[in-house]
Motif scaffolding. Sequence first.
Motif, short mmCIF file in Angstrom:
data_model
loop_
_atom_site.label_atom_id
_atom_site.label_comp_id
_atom_site.label_asym_id
_atom_site.label_seq_id
_atom_site.Cartn_x
_atom_site.Cartn_y
_atom_site.Cartn_z
N HIS A 27 -0.26 47.90 -63.82
CA HIS A 27 -1.28 48.59 -64.61
C HIS A 27 -1.65 47.85 -65.78
CE1 HIS A 27 -2.00 52.72 -66.54
NE2 HIS A 27 -3.02 51.96 -66.25
N LEU A 28 -1.00 46.94 -66.46
CA LEU A 28 -1.49 45.98 -67.61
C LEU A 28 -2.53 45.05 -67.03
CD1 LEU A 28 -0.84 45.64 -70.67
CD2 LEU A 28 0.76 43.98 -70.04
N ARG A 29 -2.25 44.57 -66.10
CA ARG A 29 -3.24 43.43 -65.27
C ARG A 29 -4.36 44.22 -65.04
NH1 ARG A 29 1.44 41.22 -62.80
NH2 ARG A 29 1.20 42.64 -60.87
N PHE A 30 -4.38 45.39 -64.47
CA PHE A 30 -5.48 46.09 -64.16
C PHE A 30 -6.21 46.36 -65.52
CE2 PHE A 30 -7.66 50.25 -63.93
CZ PHE A 30 -8.67 49.98 -62.87
N ILE A 31 -5.73 46.93 -66.53
CA ILE A 31 -6.31 47.31 -67.75
C ILE A 31 -7.07 46.03 -68.26
CG2 ILE A 31 -5.93 47.77 -70.16
CD1 ILE A 31 -3.68 49.81 -69.27
N ASN A 32 -6.43 44.93 -68.47
CA ASN A 32 -7.14 43.83 -69.07
C ASN A 32 -8.09 43.40 -68.23
OD1 ASN A 32 -5.59 42.92 -71.50
ND2 ASN A 32 -3.74 42.67 -70.21
N SER A 33 -8.20 43.59 -66.96
CA SER A 33 -9.25 43.03 -66.16
C SER A 33 -10.59 44.08 -66.50
CB SER A 33 -9.03 43.20 -64.84
OG SER A 33 -8.94 44.53 -64.19
N GLN A 34 -10.27 45.12 -66.72
CA GLN A 34 -11.50 45.91 -67.22
C GLN A 34 -11.81 45.80 -68.58
OE1 GLN A 34 -12.67 48.42 -64.80
NE2 GLN A 34 -11.47 46.77 -63.80
N LEU A 35 -10.86 45.68 -69.63
CA LEU A 35 -11.18 45.59 -70.83
C LEU A 35 -12.06 44.21 -71.27
CD1 LEU A 35 -8.07 47.11 -72.57
CD2 LEU A 35 -10.30 48.25 -72.32
N GLN A 36 -11.65 43.07 -70.29
CA GLN A 36 -12.05 41.76 -70.55
C GLN A 36 -13.84 41.87 -70.45
OE1 GLN A 36 -10.57 38.93 -71.30
NE2 GLN A 36 -12.55 37.65 -70.89
N GLN A 37 -14.35 42.86 -69.72
CA GLN A 37 -15.54 43.03 -69.73
C GLN A 37 -16.41 43.80 -70.81
OE1 GLN A 37 -16.60 44.26 -65.61
NE2 GLN A 37 -14.37 43.80 -65.23
N LEU A 38 -15.45 44.38 -71.82
CA LEU A 38 -16.22 45.11 -72.92
C LEU A 38 -16.36 44.35 -74.21
CD1 LEU A 38 -13.94 48.45 -72.22
CD2 LEU A 38 -15.98 47.63 -71.28
N GLU A 39 -16.95 44.93 -74.90
CA GLU A 39 -17.27 44.35 -76.28
C GLU A 39 -16.29 45.15 -77.26
OE1 GLU A 39 -19.34 42.04 -77.42
OE2 GLU A 39 -20.02 42.08 -75.41
N PRO A 40 -15.96 44.28 -78.47
CA PRO A 40 -14.88 44.72 -79.36
C PRO A 40 -14.94 46.34 -79.66
CG PRO A 40 -15.62 42.72 -80.08
CD PRO A 40 -16.54 42.86 -79.00
N ASP A 41 -16.08 46.72 -79.95
CA ASP A 41 -16.09 48.18 -80.44
C ASP A 41 -15.81 49.12 -79.09
OD1 ASP A 41 -18.44 47.45 -78.90
OD2 ASP A 41 -19.66 48.84 -79.89
N GLN A 42 -16.09 48.59 -78.22
CA GLN A 42 -15.77 49.36 -77.00
C GLN A 42 -14.28 49.55 -76.81
OE1 GLN A 42 -18.30 47.27 -74.36
NE2 GLN A 42 -19.56 49.26 -73.81
N ILE A 43 -13.62 48.42 -76.75
CA ILE A 43 -12.30 48.47 -76.66
C ILE A 43 -11.65 49.21 -77.58
CG2 ILE A 43 -10.25 46.75 -76.74
CD1 ILE A 43 -11.86 44.37 -75.87
N ILE A 44 -12.11 49.05 -79.06
CA ILE A 44 -11.39 49.91 -80.04
C ILE A 44 -11.47 51.27 -79.78
CG2 ILE A 44 -11.51 50.31 -82.68
CD1 ILE A 44 -12.36 47.30 -82.97
#
Length: 280
Positions: A27-44
Amino acid sequence: MAPVAVEESSVKSQSVADSKISLTPEHLRFINSQLQQLEPDQIIQWALLTFPNLYQSTAFGLTGLVTLDIISRLRPEYAQQHPIELIFVDTLHHFKETLALVDKLKARYPTAKLHIYKPENCETTEDFERNYGEKLWETDESTYDFLVKVEPIQRAYDELNVRATLTGRRRSQGGKRGDLDIIEVEEFTGLIKINPLANWTFKDVHNYIKEHNVPYNELLDRGYRSVGDWHSTQPVKEGEDERAGRWAGKAKTECGIHETSKFAQFLNAKKKSQLSEVAV
């Protein structure tokens, strides 16, 4: 994105704030693969919606300042009520410029609740020296790091019931941060660490600070890029990693706050030593 799994304890009528967050490696690997494509404000924003008891732990370096400002701009109402509480560890050995910055930030973001933690049973530098001697960082560096940084932040996490925290680490800072993920789970504590600006460079964060007129540490105008305790921080030379001024001349690149496995081993060694002394 798949929802984060939340594991309920056996306590009945448990609130969401008391829930234990559980992430499998997959699950952690999947989340990181998705968040890697987002901007900081979207991640926050995602972290705000996903994690209970989310805090920001910061020493108010440039990245932490950008994170703080981004949060205040996510929604209009956040300017009136900052949604994430902050944790700052006062090691009692900060530069006076760092402490002055804390006061400026209180004025700039008055609704951001700030928790300040110091070495246990110490209010001043004099207290610390009386308890542990002068220049402990020279005679026993690991113990010094534990007393002024690791223990206070772990105490903060425990007392505030922190489940997840935003940090200011970036890959471009070099050293062990070069392969940093957006989301990490501490091996020994289970704490979720979110690094929303992991993909940004020093230039990126510096440009943001200038564009939004965010208060910053005056030492940055004197050649410093990463600011820690006064005795182990110096300006950075042209072409060096931005953290090259921390513990210059040593292989060390981290104080221990982000190395819980190292300090678990350190504590075990200290405990064994103490038991041996008692046995003798």
